[in-house]
Design a protein around this motif. Structure first.
Motif, PDB file in Angstrom:
ATOM      1  N   VAL A 113       1.164  -1.248  -9.882  1.00  0.00           N
ATOM      2  CA  VAL A 113       0.243  -1.641  -8.806  1.00  0.00           C
ATOM      3  C   VAL A 113       0.876  -1.389  -7.449  1.00  0.00           C
ATOM      4  O   VAL A 113       0.272  -0.778  -6.559  1.00  0.00           O
ATOM      5  CB  VAL A 113      -0.142  -3.131  -8.964  1.00  0.00           C
ATOM      6  CG1 VAL A 113      -0.820  -3.646  -7.701  1.00  0.00           C
ATOM      7  CG2 VAL A 113      -1.040  -3.331 -10.175  1.00  0.00           C
ATOM      8  N   LEU A 114       2.111  -1.827  -7.272  1.00  0.00           N
ATOM      9  CA  LEU A 114       2.779  -1.683  -5.979  1.00  0.00           C
ATOM     10  C   LEU A 114       2.940  -0.208  -5.604  1.00  0.00           C
ATOM     11  O   LEU A 114       2.643   0.185  -4.461  1.00  0.00           O
ATOM     12  CB  LEU A 114       4.146  -2.362  -6.012  1.00  0.00           C
ATOM     13  CG  LEU A 114       4.884  -2.398  -4.674  1.00  0.00           C
ATOM     14  CD1 LEU A 114       4.135  -3.252  -3.666  1.00  0.00           C
ATOM     15  CD2 LEU A 114       6.307  -2.910  -4.851  1.00  0.00           C
ATOM     16  N   ASP A 115       3.385   0.604  -6.554  1.00  0.00           N
ATOM     17  CA  ASP A 115       3.608   2.014  -6.236  1.00  0.00           C
ATOM     18  C   ASP A 115       2.302   2.776  -6.046  1.00  0.00           C
ATOM     19  O   ASP A 115       2.257   3.751  -5.278  1.00  0.00           O
ATOM     20  CB  ASP A 115       4.458   2.662  -7.329  1.00  0.00           C
ATOM     21  CG  ASP A 115       5.909   2.219  -7.254  1.00  0.00           C
ATOM     22  OD1 ASP A 115       6.355   1.819  -6.161  1.00  0.00           O
ATOM     23  OD2 ASP A 115       6.607   2.260  -8.289  1.00  0.00           O
ATOM     24  N   ALA A 168       6.850  -2.182   1.545  1.00  0.00           N
ATOM     25  CA  ALA A 168       6.605  -3.426   2.286  1.00  0.00           C
ATOM     26  C   ALA A 168       5.141  -3.520   2.701  1.00  0.00           C
ATOM     27  O   ALA A 168       4.509  -4.579   2.573  1.00  0.00           O
ATOM     28  CB  ALA A 168       7.518  -3.488   3.511  1.00  0.00           C
ATOM     29  N   LYS A 169       4.597  -2.413   3.187  1.00  0.00           N
ATOM     30  CA  LYS A 169       3.195  -2.391   3.580  1.00  0.00           C
ATOM     31  C   LYS A 169       2.300  -2.589   2.365  1.00  0.00           C
ATOM     32  O   LYS A 169       1.297  -3.319   2.407  1.00  0.00           O
ATOM     33  CB  LYS A 169       2.877  -1.054   4.258  1.00  0.00           C
ATOM     34  CG  LYS A 169       1.593  -1.046   5.065  1.00  0.00           C
ATOM     35  CD  LYS A 169       1.480   0.232   5.897  1.00  0.00           C
ATOM     36  CE  LYS A 169       0.240   0.165   6.783  1.00  0.00           C
ATOM     37  NZ  LYS A 169       0.086   1.390   7.596  1.00  0.00           N
ATOM     38  N   ALA A 170       2.660  -1.933   1.266  1.00  0.00           N
ATOM     39  CA  ALA A 170       1.880  -2.061   0.036  1.00  0.00           C
ATOM     40  C   ALA A 170       1.924  -3.490  -0.487  1.00  0.00           C
ATOM     41  O   ALA A 170       0.899  -4.030  -0.934  1.00  0.00           O
ATOM     42  CB  ALA A 170       2.408  -1.096  -1.015  1.00  0.00           C
ATOM     43  N   ARG A 171       3.063  -4.120  -0.419  1.00  0.00           N
ATOM     44  CA  ARG A 171       3.183  -5.500  -0.911  1.00  0.00           C
ATOM     45  C   ARG A 171       2.259  -6.427  -0.125  1.00  0.00           C
ATOM     46  O   ARG A 171       1.622  -7.315  -0.691  1.00  0.00           O
ATOM     47  CB  ARG A 171       4.636  -5.961  -0.803  1.00  0.00           C
ATOM     48  CG  ARG A 171       4.960  -7.218  -1.613  1.00  0.00           C
ATOM     49  CD  ARG A 171       6.446  -7.540  -1.532  1.00  0.00           C
ATOM     50  NE  ARG A 171       7.257  -6.469  -2.060  1.00  0.00           N
ATOM     51  CZ  ARG A 171       7.513  -6.283  -3.353  1.00  0.00           C
ATOM     52  NH1 ARG A 171       7.003  -7.124  -4.238  1.00  0.00           N
ATOM     53  NH2 ARG A 171       8.274  -5.286  -3.755  1.00  0.00           N
ATOM     54  N   GLU A 218       2.394  -7.075  -8.930  1.00  0.00           N
ATOM     55  CA  GLU A 218       2.923  -5.840  -8.341  1.00  0.00           C
ATOM     56  C   GLU A 218       3.506  -4.889  -9.380  1.00  0.00           C
ATOM     57  O   GLU A 218       3.403  -3.667  -9.257  1.00  0.00           O
ATOM     58  CB  GLU A 218       4.011  -6.174  -7.302  1.00  0.00           C
ATOM     59  CG  GLU A 218       3.498  -6.850  -6.062  1.00  0.00           C
ATOM     60  CD  GLU A 218       3.440  -8.381  -6.206  1.00  0.00           C
ATOM     61  OE1 GLU A 218       3.254  -9.057  -5.181  1.00  0.00           O
ATOM     62  OE2 GLU A 218       3.585  -8.887  -7.349  1.00  0.00           O
ATOM     63  N   GLY A 219       4.134  -5.438 -10.410  1.00  0.00           N
ATOM     64  CA  GLY A 219       4.803  -4.608 -11.415  1.00  0.00           C
ATOM     65  C   GLY A 219       3.922  -4.213 -12.587  1.00  0.00           C
ATOM     66  O   GLY A 219       4.379  -3.496 -13.486  1.00  0.00           O
ATOM     67  N   TYR A 220       2.674  -4.659 -12.599  1.00  0.00           N
ATOM     68  CA  TYR A 220       1.773  -4.320 -13.702  1.00  0.00           C
ATOM     69  C   TYR A 220       1.291  -2.869 -13.578  1.00  0.00           C
ATOM     70  O   TYR A 220       1.264  -2.302 -12.481  1.00  0.00           O
ATOM     71  CB  TYR A 220       0.555  -5.238 -13.703  1.00  0.00           C
ATOM     72  CG  TYR A 220       0.805  -6.614 -14.296  1.00  0.00           C
ATOM     73  CD1 TYR A 220       0.044  -7.089 -15.346  1.00  0.00           C
ATOM     74  CD2 TYR A 220       1.798  -7.449 -13.779  1.00  0.00           C
ATOM     75  CE1 TYR A 220       0.249  -8.352 -15.882  1.00  0.00           C
ATOM     76  CE2 TYR A 220       2.025  -8.710 -14.311  1.00  0.00           C
ATOM     77  CZ  TYR A 220       1.254  -9.151 -15.359  1.00  0.00           C
ATOM     78  OH  TYR A 220       1.477 -10.405 -15.897  1.00  0.00           O
ATOM     79  N   TYR A 221       0.892  -2.311 -14.723  1.00  0.00           N
ATOM     80  CA  TYR A 221       0.341  -0.965 -14.759  1.00  0.00           C
ATOM     81  C   TYR A 221      -1.166  -1.038 -14.990  1.00  0.00           C
ATOM     82  O   TYR A 221      -1.672  -2.044 -15.510  1.00  0.00           O
ATOM     83  CB  TYR A 221       1.030  -0.132 -15.845  1.00  0.00           C
ATOM     84  CG  TYR A 221       2.440   0.253 -15.451  1.00  0.00           C
ATOM     85  CD1 TYR A 221       2.695   1.483 -14.861  1.00  0.00           C
ATOM     86  CD2 TYR A 221       3.501  -0.648 -15.614  1.00  0.00           C
ATOM     87  CE1 TYR A 221       3.985   1.838 -14.459  1.00  0.00           C
ATOM     88  CE2 TYR A 221       4.785  -0.321 -15.212  1.00  0.00           C
ATOM     89  CZ  TYR A 221       5.018   0.929 -14.642  1.00  0.00           C
ATOM     90  OH  TYR A 221       6.288   1.262 -14.216  1.00  0.00           O
ATOM     91  N   PRO A 222      -1.895   0.007 -14.574  1.00  0.00           N
ATOM     92  CA  PRO A 222      -3.356  -0.055 -14.636  1.00  0.00           C
ATOM     93  C   PRO A 222      -3.928  -0.470 -15.990  1.00  0.00           C
ATOM     94  O   PRO A 222      -4.917  -1.200 -16.043  1.00  0.00           O
ATOM     95  CB  PRO A 222      -3.765   1.368 -14.265  1.00  0.00           C
ATOM     96  CG  PRO A 222      -2.704   1.810 -13.309  1.00  0.00           C
ATOM     97  CD  PRO A 222      -1.436   1.223 -13.859  1.00  0.00           C
TER      98      PRO A 222
END
Length: 274
Positions: free
Chosen positions: A102-104, A122-125, A137-141
């Protein structure tokens, strides 16, 4: 939309815009014709019309994905001859990358625009938090529900702080409850951003819940039939506003215009089937 915003030069302008395509049989198909539309800064315009009338083509003209065959498409007063700077586009099918977290996913846009990895993340977070996905944030679609994926797609679009937001039926695949939540989320995040929005939808209720103005398009080849100002105060609650007398009154008025075009499209379809 404020009086000050409405007095400013339009962010989006279509002037006599027509789009023709070559058909599979070598003929010419006119998708939209003689479109005249302006959208001011901070204005939310919804576009409704019968199936296949050219609503998505209208967005393509604004985004630069398709050039007009005739007439002009301008963004910030400049002719559109490619994808204009500051345009965010949210499609019916999200563009979430399955191999990225999610974050990336949300950080992809800032990285593409030259931000360092640290700044982009940082902006994405921040935007992941804003769309209500803090902790994911660390989950995948594949680990997310449909509504959560739409939140990621919304964050992907808004993290770039677009001045023009084009949305092509972004919530149509969601169930009714999740759709209402996403409508509220969109209104909350868009409010105060100053972005000009063009939102295409088949759902008249959705158009009226969200928009300052609703544009009704004719049966194809489409042009603009009528435009209605939505007399509903902001901020709006997507569920509660539907129950007000003001909502029901404007719904009846717009549906009377839209119904005629839907009927024409149905009759054409029945004639071809026969």
């Amino acid at each position: 939309m404020s009086q000050e915003a409405s007095a400013q030069a339009p962010v989006i302008e279509l002037a006599g815009a027509t789009k023709r395509f070559r058909s599979a049989r070598g003929g010419v198909h006119t998708a939209v014709r003689d479109l005249n539309l302006t959208v001011g800064p901070g204005e939310f315009v919804a576009v409704v019309g019968p199936t296949g009338c050219g609503k998505s083509t209208t967005l393509s003209l604004v985004s630069g994905l398709e050039p007009p065959s005739e007439g002009r498409a301008l963004v910030h007063g400049r002719p559109v001859d490619g994808i204009p700077a500051g345009v965010g586009y949210m499609f019916q099918n999200d563009a979430v990358l399955p191999w990225r977290s999610v974050l990336d996913n949300v950080a992809t846009g800032p990285r593409y625009r030259g931000a360092s990895k640290a700044d982009a993340r940082a902006k994405a977070r921040d935007w992941v938090e804003r769309v209500g996905l803090g902790g994911f944030e660390g989950y995948y679609p594949h680990q997310l529900s449909g509504g959560m994926r739409k939140r990621v797609a919304l964050a992907q679009t808004l993290v770039n702080e677009p001045s023009v937001l084009l949305m092509d039926e972004p919530f149509s695949a969601l169930d009714v409850q999740t759709r209402g939540l996403m409508q509220d989320e969109l209104l909350r995040l868009w409010s105060g951003s100053g972005a000009a929005v063009v939102f295409v939808t088949h759902d008249l209720e959705e158009a009226l819940v969200l928009a300052d103005r609703v544009v009704v398009m004719t049966a194809g080849p489409a042009t603009i039939k009528s435009t209605f100002t939505v007399p509903l105060e902001r901020p709006r609650d997507a569920e509660e506003v539907r129950l007000t007398p003001e909502f029901l009154a404007i719904y009846r008025e717009v549906w009377e215009s839209l119904r005629e075009e839907v009927q024409i499209t149905r009759e054409r379809g029945a004639g071809r089937a026969a």
